[in-house]
Design an enzyme around this catalytic site. Sequence first.
Site, PDB file in Angstrom:
ATOM      1  N   SER A 143     -23.222 -21.551   3.330  1.00 52.20           N
ATOM      2  CA  SER A 143     -23.409 -21.347   1.948  1.00 52.20           C
ATOM      3  C   SER A 143     -22.265 -22.076   1.143  1.00 52.20           C
ATOM      4  CB  SER A 143     -22.939 -19.854   2.410  1.00 52.20           C
ATOM      5  OG  SER A 143     -22.496 -19.158   0.526  1.00 52.20           O
ATOM      6  N   TYR A 155     -17.889 -12.786   4.890  1.00 53.24           N
ATOM      7  CA  TYR A 155     -19.658 -13.310   5.009  1.00 53.24           C
ATOM      8  C   TYR A 155     -18.755 -14.834   4.844  1.00 53.24           C
ATOM      9  CZ  TYR A 155     -24.154 -15.413   3.501  1.00 53.24           C
ATOM     10  OH  TYR A 155     -25.064 -16.241   2.556  1.00 53.24           O
TER      11      TYR A 155
HETATM   12  P1  NDP Z   1     -32.459 -12.770   3.745  1.00 56.46           P
HETATM   13  O1  NDP Z   1     -31.773 -11.544   4.146  1.00 56.46           O
HETATM   14  O2  NDP Z   1     -34.074 -12.988   3.186  1.00 56.46           O
HETATM   15  O3  NDP Z   1     -33.652 -12.561   5.756  1.00 56.46           O
HETATM   16  C1  NDP Z   1     -32.931 -12.892   6.524  1.00 56.46           C
HETATM   17  C2  NDP Z   1     -33.278 -12.952   7.581  1.00 56.46           C
HETATM   18  O4  NDP Z   1     -32.583 -13.217   9.270  1.00 56.46           O
HETATM   19  C3  NDP Z   1     -34.692 -12.280   7.999  1.00 56.46           C
HETATM   20  O5  NDP Z   1     -35.823 -13.380   8.577  1.00 56.46           O
HETATM   21  C4  NDP Z   1     -33.590 -11.405   9.159  1.00 56.46           C
HETATM   22  O6  NDP Z   1     -34.850 -10.840   9.737  1.00 56.46           O
HETATM   23  C5  NDP Z   1     -33.284 -11.667   9.847  1.00 56.46           C
HETATM   24  N1  NDP Z   1     -31.904 -11.598  10.187  1.00 56.46           N
HETATM   25  C6  NDP Z   1     -31.259 -10.589   9.593  1.00 56.46           C
HETATM   26  N2  NDP Z   1     -29.942 -10.330  10.320  1.00 56.46           N
HETATM   27  C7  NDP Z   1     -30.414  -9.895  11.507  1.00 56.46           C
HETATM   28  C8  NDP Z   1     -30.436  -9.763  12.597  1.00 56.46           C
HETATM   29  N3  NDP Z   1     -29.215  -9.433  12.629  1.00 56.46           N
HETATM   30  N4  NDP Z   1     -30.737 -10.541  13.921  1.00 56.46           N
HETATM   31  C9  NDP Z   1     -31.882 -11.044  13.961  1.00 56.46           C
HETATM   32  N5  NDP Z   1     -32.528 -11.265  12.906  1.00 56.46           N
HETATM   33  C10 NDP Z   1     -31.788 -11.738  11.543  1.00 56.46           C
HETATM   34  O7  NDP Z   1     -31.802 -13.825   3.682  1.00 56.46           O
HETATM   35  P2  NDP Z   1     -32.468 -15.649   2.985  1.00 56.46           P
HETATM   36  O8  NDP Z   1     -33.042 -16.166   3.326  1.00 56.46           O
HETATM   37  O9  NDP Z   1     -31.357 -15.802   1.746  1.00 56.46           O
HETATM   38  O10 NDP Z   1     -30.574 -16.228   4.212  1.00 56.46           O
HETATM   39  C11 NDP Z   1     -31.133 -17.129   4.966  1.00 56.46           C
HETATM   40  C12 NDP Z   1     -29.494 -18.328   5.093  1.00 56.46           C
HETATM   41  O11 NDP Z   1     -29.173 -18.409   3.815  1.00 56.46           O
HETATM   42  C13 NDP Z   1     -28.331 -17.679   5.432  1.00 56.46           C
HETATM   43  O12 NDP Z   1     -27.804 -17.763   6.438  1.00 56.46           O
HETATM   44  C14 NDP Z   1     -27.937 -17.198   4.495  1.00 56.46           C
HETATM   45  O13 NDP Z   1     -26.512 -16.630   4.759  1.00 56.46           O
HETATM   46  C15 NDP Z   1     -27.796 -18.161   3.798  1.00 56.46           C
HETATM   47  N6  NDP Z   1     -27.634 -18.335   1.967  1.00 56.46           N
HETATM   48  C16 NDP Z   1     -28.407 -17.535   0.646  1.00 56.46           C
HETATM   49  C17 NDP Z   1     -28.725 -18.036   0.284  1.00 56.46           C
HETATM   50  C18 NDP Z   1     -28.926 -17.076  -0.618  1.00 56.46           C
HETATM   51  O14 NDP Z   1     -29.186 -17.297  -2.129  1.00 56.46           O
HETATM   52  N7  NDP Z   1     -30.471 -16.402  -0.095  1.00 56.46           N
HETATM   53  C19 NDP Z   1     -27.518 -18.518  -0.678  1.00 56.46           C
HETATM   54  C20 NDP Z   1     -26.322 -19.062   0.320  1.00 56.46           C
HETATM   55  C21 NDP Z   1     -26.782 -19.026   1.655  1.00 56.46           C
HETATM   56  P3  NDP Z   1     -35.378  -9.544   9.293  1.00 56.46           P
HETATM   57  O15 NDP Z   1     -36.595 -10.174   8.968  1.00 56.46           O
HETATM   58  O16 NDP Z   1     -35.945  -9.073  10.611  1.00 56.46           O
HETATM   59  O17 NDP Z   1     -34.797  -8.327   9.078  1.00 56.46           O
END
Ligand code: NDP
Length: 249
Positions: A143, A155
């Site tokens: 991130s 985070y």
């Molecule tokens: P979302 O919250 O939209 O999606 C998260 C995903 O991770 C889902 O598929 C969820 O599964 C899964 N997940 C979350 N927690 C767990 C857990 N404990 N065990 C298993 N699966 C889990 O996230 P984003 O798409 O926004 O983020 C994706 C990546 O990008 C992350 O690493 C985030 O830190 C990074 N990021 C995002 C940014 C943004 O602006 N969105 C900016 C910078 C970095 P389920 O559907 O089952 O809950």
Amino acid sequence: MALTGKTALVTGASRGIGRAVAERLAADGALVAVHYGRNDTAAKETVAAIENAGGQAFPVRAELGVEGDVDTLFEQLTAGLDGRGLDILVNNAAVIDYGDSIEAITPEAYEQVMAVNLRAPLFVTQRALPLLRDGGRIVNVSSGVTWFAQPEIVYAMSKGALNVFTRSLARTLGPRQITVNTVSPGITETDMNGWLQQPESAAGVAAITALGRHGQPDDIGDVIAFFASDEGRWVTGQVLEVNGGLWLG
Ligand code: NDP
């Protein structure tokens, strides 16, 4: 179909950026393991979208950050791969705790964020190594909060450590021609960023972004697909900011 015959595991692929990555790798020809934690409906939708587009995928349900998480994940992954090796690992799943400030953070909340965002990628990668074929690819999703200051301190710490993990691992796995890189998204429209739904928030992000808008999941997925492809073979140990020119001034 640059990835025909290849296999991929994308963690957190039911929604958001992970879903875009899974769809793109599958469109490029890979068989994709769509990992998720709890949201069966979203995971089914992702797998169905891939199959409807002519690709191949299977779901892997394993909540990360709980006892036995890596065992659960790999039982289903190896069953789905059915004897094939793994070519691409994308460590994408993560959580953010918006109460995660220095004043409010608790030891329990610290453990949860670190367990999902840092411990899980480490031990998922460790368990994947025997399955990963030489010439494979690992992409860690970090991130921009590693270089601009946000109140969500744990985070940010978890993502900073992930960047260090990438560099160290790239050196270790170099002799096997496995590349390890970090893709570091900027502000991207996903469930994690529900606040972007407010027009004034979106306008605020656009105003500090050179390309004049916030990111979409496929903006990130396309770049991860580059690292996963043969074209990315000479890049390793790097962090690439994929953010449309966030905070360029
Ligand atoms: P979302 O919250 O939209 O999606 C998260 C995903 O991770 C889902 O598929 C969820 O599964 C899964 N997940 C979350 N927690 C767990 C857990 N404990 N065990 C298993 N699966 C889990 O996230 P984003 O798409 O926004 O983020 C994706 C990546 O990008 C992350 O690493 C985030 O830190 C990074 N990021 C995002 C940014 C943004 O602006 N969105 C900016 C910078 C970095 P389920 O559907 O089952 O809950």
